[in-house]
Each structure stands twice: as structure tokens, then as C-alpha cells.
Design an enzyme around this catalytic site. Structure first.
Site, short mmCIF file in Angstrom:
data_model
loop_
_atom_site.label_atom_id
_atom_site.label_comp_id
_atom_site.label_asym_id
_atom_site.label_seq_id
_atom_site.Cartn_x
_atom_site.Cartn_y
_atom_site.Cartn_z
N HIS A 198 0.83 -1.13 0.12
CA HIS A 198 0.15 -0.04 -0.05
C HIS A 198 0.90 1.28 -0.02
O HIS A 198 0.38 2.22 0.45
CB HIS A 198 -0.99 0.08 1.21
CG HIS A 198 -2.04 -1.20 0.97
ND1 HIS A 198 -3.27 -0.97 0.59
CD2 HIS A 198 -1.81 -2.50 1.38
CE1 HIS A 198 -3.93 -2.28 0.84
NE2 HIS A 198 -3.06 -3.13 1.07
N HIS A 221 -7.61 -7.53 0.21
CA HIS A 221 -7.18 -6.56 1.15
C HIS A 221 -8.35 -6.49 2.30
O HIS A 221 -8.04 -6.24 3.59
CB HIS A 221 -6.92 -5.16 0.67
CG HIS A 221 -6.61 -4.22 1.64
ND1 HIS A 221 -5.57 -4.43 2.66
CD2 HIS A 221 -7.04 -2.86 1.88
CE1 HIS A 221 -5.48 -3.15 3.43
NE2 HIS A 221 -6.40 -2.42 2.82
N HIS A 281 -14.78 -0.04 2.47
CA HIS A 281 -14.27 -1.02 1.82
C HIS A 281 -15.27 -1.84 1.59
O HIS A 281 -15.58 -2.77 0.82
CB HIS A 281 -12.97 -1.38 2.47
CG HIS A 281 -11.74 -0.36 2.28
ND1 HIS A 281 -11.66 0.48 3.09
CD2 HIS A 281 -10.79 -0.60 1.44
CE1 HIS A 281 -10.30 1.14 2.95
NE2 HIS A 281 -9.92 0.39 1.78
N1 LIG Z 1 -0.89 -0.09 5.18
C1 LIG Z 1 -1.86 -0.34 6.12
C2 LIG Z 1 -1.56 -1.04 7.35
C3 LIG Z 1 -2.68 -1.44 8.07
C4 LIG Z 1 -3.87 -0.85 7.72
C5 LIG Z 1 -4.08 -0.31 6.74
C6 LIG Z 1 -3.18 0.03 5.78
C7 LIG Z 1 -3.45 1.01 4.90
O1 LIG Z 1 -2.41 1.33 4.03
C8 LIG Z 1 -4.87 1.50 4.19
C9 LIG Z 1 -5.07 0.94 3.12
N2 LIG Z 1 -4.26 1.97 1.79
C10 LIG Z 1 -6.39 0.90 2.99
O2 LIG Z 1 -6.86 0.27 1.97
O3 LIG Z 1 -7.09 1.43 3.46
ZN LIG Z 2 -8.37 0.78 0.68
ZN LIG Z 3 -4.86 0.54 0.00
#
Ligand SMILES: Nc1ccccc1C(=O)C[C@H](N)C(=O)O
Ligand SMILES: [Zn+2]
Ligand SMILES: [Zn+2]
Length: 255
Positions: free
Chosen positions: A95, A105, A207
Site C-alpha cells: 500500500h 485486502h 471498503h
Molecule cells: N498499510 C496499512 C496497514 C494497516 C492498515 C491499513 C493500511 C493502509 O495502508 C490502508 C490501506 N491503503 C487501505 O486500503 O485502506
Molecule cells: Zn483501501
Molecule cells: Zn490501500
């Protein structure tokens, strides 16, 4: 002296000259977020479309989600008297920066990014600006602004994307907003925020709404230099066969 992009936003028939300084600027993320490149290499077709690079430069120190993996680039082979090449090893979160979430995810049984339908990440897209500092994008913020037939919607919530600092208070997208957009036929939602849901979310409501409607997600876009309107989006995820997300090189091309 590299030709500067046309200031008045018009079509500039001159071909830009790229020089080292120009490349350095591109790497550092400085300079305008767009390039003027010939639409085709056909000499008789002098049309020049504007390409907006809406991708964060992945570099050492790029801000990442709190607790996630810092980006690192290590030189495994280095050019010297006995080695003709530079080869590096990358360490990064799926990410990192501008990326596409896979259904995997947010759904343990979802598709990995290497298996998603590429058609969603390629084609006409609408860019809309939101007032900066919103807590959440509500349906009312988009009422009457998403024409029928819009399949890809990119939302700009920052006037200036925070390239060098992590913003924990980014603007989220309401789950009911996702439901409403899906009902209008939107299939891909893109944001300049690092997530659709608030950083503190444990329920991931937005999401989950995307999951219900089988939509695609782009996060971490940089839309500072992009006006509102319709563009061609090209943002293909790396084919990481089993991963939960992948970096994309996202661009918009004027139609
Ligand atoms: N790296 C993470 C680690 C733990 C929880 C969320 C993230 C995220 O990066 C959020 C992600 N981009 C998302 O799709 O919400
Ligand atoms: Zn996301
Ligand atoms: Zn993400």
C-alpha cells in the site's frame, strides 16, 4: 532549456525537450504534475494531449501508514571494475504511495491484485474536487455532479497533496456515498487520501461497501494539478500474483 508546459493550458504543438534537469525534477516530484507529449508518433498528427502524472514518487522516506513497512532500496549489485550493472532490492508495503487495493485486502476470500479485471483501471474517468478538510465525503457533496454513465470517479480532497508528511486526518468516503455511486454505475473510486476509511476505522465501512458492489479502488493519488473534468485514466496495478494491493503508475490523459 527544456520547454515549459504551455502555461495557458492550450495545446502546445512544440515537442517538449527532456533534459537531465527535467528528469531530476520528475524523480523528485517537483515541477508540474503533467507533461506535454505527442499523442502519436505520426508526423501528420500534431495533436498533443496533456499527460498528468498522478502518482507519488516512491523514494526513501515516503510517508507510509503508521506502523507499516518503510520503503527501502538496497543496491545488491553495483557497477565497478568487475560488475557491469546496478541491480537493487526493494522493500515496501503493498500500500505504498499510489496503489490499487485488491479485494483480498478487505475480504479474506477476495481476489489478489494479480487477478483483478484490468478494464476498470483503464478508460474515461471523471475528476471532481471536494473542499479540503472534510471529515468525510457525503452523497450530498456529489449530488448532481456525477453524469450518468460515469464508470470511474477520482476525488480530490487536498488542494496540495502532503507529499512529505503523513496526514492522519485525511478525508474519508462515507459508505453510503459508495453505495450511492455504485447505484449510479460507478465501478472504480479513486482518492488522494491513503484510504477510503478513516485511519482509526476497525469496521472499514467504505471498503465493505466497495466489496458489496465489486468496485475497484485507487488510493494515494496526487491530483493537485488536475482540473475537474473527464480524462482518460491509465493506472494498471503491478501483476503481483497473490498480493493484497500493488503500486500503480497512474496517469490521466486529456480527452
Ligand atoms: N498499510 C496499512 C496497514 C494497516 C492498515 C491499513 C493500511 C493502509 O495502508 C490502508 C490501506 N491503503 C487501505 O486500503 O485502506
Ligand atoms: Zn483501501
Ligand atoms: Zn490501500
Amino acid at each position: 532549456m527544456a520547454l515549459q508546459p504551455h502555461e495557458n493550458g492550450g495545446t502546445d504543438h512544440r515537442l517538449p525537450v527532456r533534459d537531465g534537469r527535467d528528469q531530476r525534477r520528475q524523480v523528485s516530484g517537483e515541477g508540474p504534475g503533467y507533461q506535454l507529449l505527442p499523442r502519436t508518433t505520426e508526423p501528420e498528427d500534431r495533436t498533443v494531449s496533456r499527460i498528468y502524472d498522478i502518482t507519488q514518487p516512491i523514494r526513501s522516506g515516503i510517508p507510509v501508514w503508521p506502523g507499516d513497512t518503510d520503503y527501502a532500496e538496497q543496491r545488491v549489485w553495483a557497477i565497478d571494475a568487475s560488475c557491469p550493472v546496478n541491480v537493487s532490492r526493494l522493500t515496501l508495503s503493498t500500500h505504498t504511495g499510489t496503489h490499487a487495493d485488491a479485494p483480498l485486502h478487505y475480504d479474506a476470500g477476495g481476489l489478489p491484485i494479480g487477478a483483478v479485471d484490468l478494464d476498470l483501471y483503464l478508460g474515461p474517468a471523471l475528476v471532481l474536487h471536494l473542499p479540503p478538510g472534510l471529515n468525510r465525503v457525503e452523497s450530498g457533496h456529489l449530488a448532481g455532479r456525477v453524469p450518468t454513465g460515469t464508470r470511474r470517479l477520482l476525488l480530490r480532497t487536498y488542494d496540495r497533496f502532503p507529499q512529505d508528511v503523513w496526514d492522519s486526518d485525511f478525508t474519508a468516503i462515507g459508505a453510503d456515498t459508495i453505495d450511492s455511486l455504485a447505484g449510479q454505475g460507478v465501478r472504480l473510486i479513486g482518492v488522494d487520501a491513503p484510504s477510503l476509511d478513516p485511519q482509526s476505522s476497525k469496521t472499514m465501512d467504505a471498503h465493505m461497501a466497495v466489496r458489496r458492489h465489486g468496485m475497484a479502488i485507487l488510493e494515494g493519488l496526487v491530483l493537485d494539478d488536475v482540473p475537474e473534468g473527464m480524462f482518460e485514466l491509465i493506472a494498471l496495478p503491478l501483476r503481483l500474483a497473490t498480493a493484497d494491493a500493488a503500486p500503480v503508475r497512474a496517469i490521466l490523459r486529456s480527452l
